[in-house]
Scaffold this motif. Structure first.
Motif, PDB file in Angstrom:
ATOM      1  N   ASP A  78       0.843  -1.191   0.000  1.00  0.00           N
ATOM      2  CA  ASP A  78       0.000   0.000   0.000  1.00  0.00           C
ATOM      3  C   ASP A  78       0.884   1.250   0.000  1.00  0.00           C
ATOM      4  O   ASP A  78       2.114   1.161   0.058  1.00  0.00           O
ATOM      5  N   ASP A  79       0.269   2.415  -0.070  1.00  0.00           N
ATOM      6  CA  ASP A  79       1.028   3.662  -0.208  1.00  0.00           C
ATOM      7  C   ASP A  79       1.957   3.904   0.980  1.00  0.00           C
ATOM      8  O   ASP A  79       3.101   4.358   0.809  1.00  0.00           O
ATOM      9  N   GLN A  81       3.331   1.680   2.965  1.00  0.00           N
ATOM     10  CA  GLN A  81       4.446   0.740   2.891  1.00  0.00           C
ATOM     11  C   GLN A  81       5.440   1.149   1.803  1.00  0.00           C
ATOM     12  O   GLN A  81       6.651   1.057   1.986  1.00  0.00           O
TER      13      GLN A  81
END
Length: 389
Positions: A78-79, A81
């Motif tokens: 995800d963003d 991460q």
């Protein structure tokens, strides 16, 4: 099946699986696969040395595979991460590795032997945040970037994670275990330009640097292990570093009394010299027994000891680097202090060549009783891909 840091621990994958998985991934991506050959004997190294063009091609293909696998891993995140994973390609970030658990680094124990350059902890994405799907993609990436031999490369990395799980379960607590490792992309994975795949945690540092799709540096590479004795973790046998210790012991045992005297260092060592925070600090002069004074059999044992570290790389890259080190054997020194069996606290051995630098040092246990090793492989021209500041 036991769950660690939110992820079910799966059985260790075999070298045969790795070749298949990388081939399938690359085939689906429409890229050329790596050659799949294994780093082997002095004969294999000599053959690789005489085929520089083929080796360079294999290295580029392996680098392309790693880029494909890196992109596949990033696609699962995800963003938030991704923001942690993607870091600038700078010397400060590249040099931010350590043998210490991250909790100790973040507690201010960075700098100097055993510490890192950043006392706030490692950069990158912590593995405790990964889902099973993301772990699988990371494992695919690590498998593609490292060697296929048993107890080397990817297999050794998995055993290191299992060993840290063992420490967490046997007195270390939450500061130990596979969830306390970090992965970072320093720069953007690409077939052009320079980037580094950085992966590490307690007792482990992987730092593969690629330029225009080819590996240009695989050091500093740190390996340590506690426990040193063989243990079982969820059905897997954990024995990394035993083959390294045995290779050094066999090399030293092959030396006669005069050679051992020449190889003996005047100082004692309680850790490696060129650990984290000691970048580009190679001694100005070499000590010990020079390779030109070894017999052919002893030179083969020396090359075998070197190969236990170079063999952690993707197989084609390992062949190329091992061939270079073999060409430099006559100018490569062996030195040690302590007992030649390399089993007790204070036992230390060093390989010092025109390019290669390897240290193996036995330490007192921290969580468990008994000695355990710290070891580092560095390269005098290729550390951090040649990045010095």
């Amino acid at each position: 099946m036991k769950t660690r840091q939110g992820r079910a621990k799966r059985p260790r994958r075999t070298a045969a699986w790795k070749v298949l998985a990388v081939g399938l991934t690359v085939s689906l991506a429409g890229c050329t696969g790596s050659d799949g050959t294994s780093a082997g004997s002095a004969e294999t190294s000599a053959s690789a040395s005489s085929s520089s063009t083929a080796s360079a091609t294999a290295s580029s293909e392996a680098g392309a595979d790693v880029v494909t696998l890196a992109e596949a891993f990033a696609a699962t995140l995800d963003d938030e991460q991704l923001s942690a994973l993607n870091q600038d390609y700078t010397f400060e970030n590249a040099a931010n590795w350590s043998n210490l658990p991250n909790a100790l680094l973040a507690g201010g124990m960075g700098g100097g032997p055993g510490g890192g350059s950043n006392s706030t902890g490692r950069v990158g994405l912590q593995t405790s945040t990964l889902t099973d799907e993301q772990w699988t993609a990371l494992e695919d990436l690590l498998a593609g970037a490292t060697g296929t031999a048993e107890n080397e490369g990817y297999d050794e990395i998995v055993q290191h994670l299992e060993a840290d799980d063992y420490l967490g379960d046997n007195g270390g607590g939450d500061d130990y275990g596979r969830g306390n490792f970090f992965v970072a992309f320093l720069g953007t994975p690409s077939a052009s330009g320079t980037w580094e795949l950085q992966f590490g945690g307690h007792h482990l540092a992987v730092s593969n640097t690629y330029t225009d799709g080819a590996l240009v540096g695989a050091t500093p590479s740190f390996r340590g292990i506690e426990p040193m004795d063989e243990v079982e973790v969820d059905g897997d046998t954990v024995i990394p570093e035993q083959q390294e210790r045995a290779a050094f012991a066999e090399l030293l045992a092959s030396l006669d009394d005069d050679q051992l005297t020449t190889a003996t260092l005047s100082d004692s060592f309680n850790d490696i010299l060129l650990g984290p925070g000691k970048d580009w600090a190679f001694p100005e002069s070499s000590e010990g027994l020079v390779g030109s004074d070894l017999t052919d059999d002893q030179k083969a044992l020396l090359l075998t000891a070197i190969e236990t570290y170079v063999g952690d790389l993707a197989d084609g890259d390992a062949q190329t680097i091992l061939a270079q080190y073999e060409d430099e054997l006559d100018e490569t020194y062996v030195a040690y202090t302590g007992d030649i069996a390399m089993e007790n606290n204070g036992d230390y051995v060093r390989i010092d060549g025109p390019s290669v630098w390897i240290e193996f040092s036995m330490q007192n246990g921290v969580i468990l009783d008994g000695a355990h090793p710290h070891a580092v492989w560095r390269d005098k021209t290729a550390d951090y891909g040649g990045l010095t500041s």
